[in-house]
Design a protein around this motif. Structure first.
Motif, short mmCIF file in Angstrom:
data_model
loop_
_atom_site.label_atom_id
_atom_site.label_comp_id
_atom_site.label_asym_id
_atom_site.label_seq_id
_atom_site.Cartn_x
_atom_site.Cartn_y
_atom_site.Cartn_z
N ALA A 97 0.83 -1.21 0.00
CA ALA A 97 0.00 0.00 0.00
C ALA A 97 0.87 1.26 0.00
CB ALA A 97 -0.93 -0.01 1.21
N LYS A 98 2.02 1.19 0.65
CA LYS A 98 2.91 2.35 0.71
C LYS A 98 3.36 2.76 -0.70
CE LYS A 98 7.15 3.90 3.00
NZ LYS A 98 8.28 3.50 3.89
N THR A 99 3.65 1.78 -1.53
CA THR A 99 4.07 2.07 -2.91
C THR A 99 2.93 2.72 -3.69
OG1 THR A 99 5.50 0.12 -2.82
CG2 THR A 99 5.03 1.04 -5.00
N ILE A 100 1.73 2.22 -3.52
CA ILE A 100 0.57 2.76 -4.23
C ILE A 100 0.31 4.20 -3.82
CG2 ILE A 100 -1.93 2.51 -4.53
CD1 ILE A 100 -1.50 -0.52 -4.09
N VAL A 101 0.34 4.46 -2.52
CA VAL A 101 0.09 5.81 -2.02
C VAL A 101 1.15 6.78 -2.56
CG1 VAL A 101 0.04 7.23 0.07
CG2 VAL A 101 -1.13 5.03 0.04
N TYR A 135 2.92 6.62 -5.38
CA TYR A 135 2.65 6.89 -6.79
C TYR A 135 1.46 7.82 -6.96
CZ TYR A 135 5.94 3.68 -9.07
OH TYR A 135 7.07 3.08 -9.55
N CYS A 136 0.35 7.52 -6.31
CA CYS A 136 -0.90 8.28 -6.52
C CYS A 136 -0.79 9.70 -5.99
CB CYS A 136 -2.06 7.55 -5.84
SG CYS A 136 -2.52 6.01 -6.65
N VAL A 137 -0.27 9.85 -4.78
CA VAL A 137 -0.18 11.19 -4.18
C VAL A 137 0.79 12.06 -4.97
CG1 VAL A 137 0.53 12.49 -2.13
CG2 VAL A 137 -0.86 10.43 -1.88
N THR A 138 1.98 11.51 -5.32
CA THR A 138 2.96 12.28 -6.10
C THR A 138 2.38 12.66 -7.46
OG1 THR A 138 4.73 11.04 -5.01
CG2 THR A 138 5.31 12.29 -6.98
N GLY A 139 1.71 11.70 -8.10
CA GLY A 139 1.12 11.98 -9.41
C GLY A 139 0.06 13.06 -9.34
N LEU A 140 -0.83 13.01 -8.33
CA LEU A 140 -1.89 14.02 -8.21
C LEU A 140 -1.30 15.40 -7.92
CD1 LEU A 140 -4.59 12.07 -6.15
CD2 LEU A 140 -4.76 12.83 -8.52
N LEU A 141 -0.29 15.46 -7.08
CA LEU A 141 0.32 16.76 -6.77
C LEU A 141 0.93 17.38 -8.03
CD1 LEU A 141 2.02 15.98 -3.33
CD2 LEU A 141 0.02 17.41 -3.72
N ILE A 142 1.69 16.57 -8.75
CA ILE A 142 2.31 17.10 -9.98
C ILE A 142 1.24 17.44 -11.01
CG2 ILE A 142 3.85 16.55 -11.91
CD1 ILE A 142 5.43 14.76 -10.00
N TYR A 143 0.22 16.60 -11.11
CA TYR A 143 -0.84 16.77 -12.11
C TYR A 143 -1.59 18.09 -11.91
CZ TYR A 143 -4.96 15.51 -14.91
OH TYR A 143 -5.98 15.49 -15.83
N PHE A 144 -1.93 18.41 -10.66
CA PHE A 144 -2.72 19.62 -10.41
C PHE A 144 -1.84 20.87 -10.21
CE2 PHE A 144 -5.96 16.42 -9.31
CZ PHE A 144 -7.00 16.89 -10.08
N PHE A 145 -0.70 20.71 -9.57
CA PHE A 145 0.14 21.90 -9.33
C PHE A 145 0.95 22.30 -10.55
CE2 PHE A 145 -0.72 20.76 -4.92
CZ PHE A 145 -0.92 22.02 -4.35
N SER A 146 0.89 21.51 -11.61
CA SER A 146 1.55 21.92 -12.86
C SER A 146 0.88 23.14 -13.48
CB SER A 146 1.54 20.75 -13.84
OG SER A 146 0.20 20.41 -14.18
N SER A 147 -0.31 23.48 -13.00
CA SER A 147 -1.02 24.66 -13.53
C SER A 147 -0.20 25.93 -13.35
CB SER A 147 -2.36 24.81 -12.82
OG SER A 147 -3.15 23.64 -12.99
N TYR A 148 0.66 25.91 -12.32
CA TYR A 148 1.49 27.11 -12.11
C TYR A 148 2.61 27.23 -13.14
CZ TYR A 148 -0.85 27.34 -7.58
OH TYR A 148 -1.79 27.44 -6.59
#
Length: 632
Positions: free
Chosen positions: A91-95, A97-110
């Motif tokens: 589960a640690k690996t999944i979290v 990947y998902c959390v890092t991906g979401l942060l980069i995905y949404f904060f790339s707007s800047y």
């Protein structure tokens, strides 16, 4: 239905959904970074004619809506995807990947001011999230390693109500149910059906159970017999409980520190020769425990018949004036010529002594010695001034549950001298058993600590028949094998199977196996996994298995008990089986014990009194023999 066509159609839908998600993201990039594509001459009139009007729709007019739309379609495609499940995915690996991906995905707007950097960061976040989501739906969550000892599966509901009546024994406890600790009660509401307490040394039989049986039954007005193997552990508890609740007399039979005297062969209590025979059998088998397994043999029954004749003769002679065990011992040591002359004067024992007289008259001295010598040698071990003194007095009668004079009687033993003392105490128990198992008597509790150290002839009959006479029997043993060694296999099995209430601490071997089978089986969930090169399958099933396996009984901690209680028609208990930890208030018990009063000595007995009594008994027998021989 899982047919090939359906699976293929599902795969196409999933692929289309994911393709649509990627398409939305590409259109979003084209519309948001149009000037960059235009400068690089990557635009086309036809494409612009189709896509530019989409910038006015809800999905593309804001950056957030476009990204959310693409992400939602990606999640839907991941939910329907199939892949080989793997228990190594964490589960640690999944979290991560998902959390890092979401942060980069949404904060790339800047990074929109740098179009290529924005598109690269957003795509990278999208891929990270897709990888994490794929792992999530391939993760194989098994409970196989979470509960190694199957503890949670082997828990079951237990009685949480306090069911109390005028006879009950109630012990507070805690138990586990599906990982949660709950309060419960061990309700022995019908102690007259017999109670067996088991457990290896240190399991907590006395501290957690027997002390509560003593105090609760004394509080409820029971008369009581306590066999205290390690005097005065239980006797002090009983004496101080009796001081608090009163209503009964307190007596102690102790051969080392003389306190009270009582004659177990009171002539008034022996109604016929069978009573004398039972007393003789109890004493002889108590002194020779190996004879228990040889009952019926000639050289076992002959000494018993010989002692029976001695007891019954003294019972009939001068209305039982000399009917005590010390007089029996001394009479057995008389010379054969005088002894047989004395015994022949009583017609009722002619049948018993005839084989001995025949052997003597026919000069079969070896046979005669084989018949009688074993009795004389065994009885000689009881030839002690202190034993004689205690056994020849009459400070109290043995009808302990007499409503007019109820008593609490403690029989004190010493582990270092248990074989000799145990035989005499067995005689007390045998005689008390005869007197308490009668109608219209006061409710009575018989408690035997380390029960195999005494011989109780007819314990199974007492448990089976004394229920209607309000006699509660409690037996404490360490193990079934100990009971089998001292009482024989058949008697041990009867005792184990006839009792209605069982409370057992840590035991091993056959005892644990028998108890596990007695407690029965419960439904338990089983899970298995099959892994091959192309697929991983998990199967879950429900099957009956032992509620309390023998291995778990063998690993119980001190204070932790398993067992089963019996109910009665007026108070039904559906949850009879328990596996719990009895709750003692240790501080309160320690404080109570510290305030205990010592058991007082009723009167000081001097050594000269003991010796004079010893000599008097020898003189009584000499006078008896001379009197009868002279009259012949």
């Amino acid at each position: 239905m899982q047919t090939g066509e359906n699976e293929q159609a599902l795969r196409k839908i999933i692929d289309f959904t994911r393709l649509l998600s990627i398409a939305i993201l590409i259109i979003h990039f084209y519309l948001r970074c149009y000037h960059t594509f235009y400068k690089l001459k990557l635009t086309h009139e036809v494409v612009d004619h189709i896509l530019l009007p989409l910038s006015k729709t809800t999905a593309f007019n804001t950056m957030l809506f476009a990204k959310l739309s693409a992400l939602l379609l990606l999640v839907v495609s991941l939910m329907g995807s199939k892949g080989k499940r793997d228990e190594k995915i964490r589960a640690k690996t999944i979290v991560t990947y998902c959390v890092t991906g979401l942060l980069i995905y949404f904060f790339s707007s800047y990074l929109i001011s740098w179009p290529w950097l924005y598109m690269g960061a957003t795509s990278f976040g999208y891929l990270l999230f897709m990888t994490g989501g794929g792992l999530l739906f391939r993760m194989l969550k098994l409970r196989l390693g979470g509960d190694i000892f199957n503890k949670e599966n082997e828990t079951f509901p237990q009685e949480e109500r306090l069911l109390e009546n005028e006879y009950s024994i109630n012990l507070p406890a805690k138990y586990q149910l599906k990982g949660k600790e709950r309060d419960s009660w061990i309700n022995i509401i019908n102690p007259f059906r017999g109670t067996l307490i088991g457990g290896s040394p240190g399991a907590g039989k006395s501290y957690f159970i027997i002390r509560h049986i003593i105090t609760q039954h004394i509080r409820k007005g029971f008369a009581m017999l306590i066999y205290d193997f390690k005097y005065d552990d239980l006797s002090r508890i009983a004496y101080n409980a009796l001081r608090q609740y009163g209503g009964r007399s307190f007596y102690v039979i102790n051969f080392e520190k003389i306190m009270h005297r009582s004659n177990p062969l009171e002539p008034e209590t022996m109604l016929d020769i069978t009573d004398a025979m039972e007393a003789a059998r109890t004493v002889m088998l108590g002194l020779n425990r190996e004879w228990i397994k040889k009952q019926g043999d000639f050289f076992v029954e002959s000494p018993i018949n010989f002692v029976t004749a001695l007891i019954w003769f003294l019972k009939k002679y001068k209305a039982g004036k000399y009917c005590t065990l010390p007089h029996v011992i001394e009479l057995s040591l008389v010379d054969y010529k005088e002894l047989f002359a004395v015994l022949s004067s009583e017609p009722e024992i002619e049948v018993l002594i005839n084989p001995f007289i025949s052997a003597w008259r026919n000069e079969a001295y070896e046979q005669l010695e084989g018949q009688i010598a074993s009795a004389k040698i065994s009885l000689a071990r009881l030839s002690s001034p202190q034993l004689y003194y205690v056994l020849s007095g009459n400070d109290f009668s043995l009808d302990i549950n007499n409503p007019d004079e109820p008593k609490v009687v403690c029989l004190a033993n010493n582990p270092q001298k248990s074989q000799v003392y145990g035989a005499v105490l067995s005689l007390y128990v045998n005689r008390i058993n005869k007197l308490v198992n009668r109608k219209n008597q006061q409710k009575c509790s018989l408690i035997f600590d380390e029960f195999p150290t005494i011989y109780f002839n007819g314990i199974d009959n007492l448990i089976a028949t004394a229920r209607s006479n309000k006699v509660a029997v409690t037996l404490a043993v360490q193990d079934y094998s100990q009971l089998k060694k001292d009482y024989g296999r058949e008697q041990a099995e009867v005792i184990m199977n006839i009792v209605g209430n069982i409370v057992c601490g840590q035991v091993t071997g056959d005892t644990a196996k028998q108890l596990s089978e007695r407690f029965g089986k419960i439904n338990q969930q089983k899970e298995s996994v099959s892994i091959n090169s192309s697929d991983t399958s998990v199967s879950r099933s429900t099957q009956l298995d032992y509620a309390i396996p023998g291995s778990k009984i063998a690993a119980l901690s001190s204070g932790e008990f398993v067992g089963m209680v019996a109910d009665d028609p007026g108070n039904k208990i559906s949850l009879k089986t328990f596996h719990c930890e009895i709750q003692n208030d240790h501080d309160a018990i320690q404080q109570e014990t510290a305030g205990y009063s010592e058991i007082p000595f009723p009167s000081a007995v001097t050594s000269s009194q003991v010796i004079l009594n010893y000599q008097r008994i020898k003189e009584d027998v000499k006078i008896l023999v001379d009197d009868i021989v002279d009259s012949l």
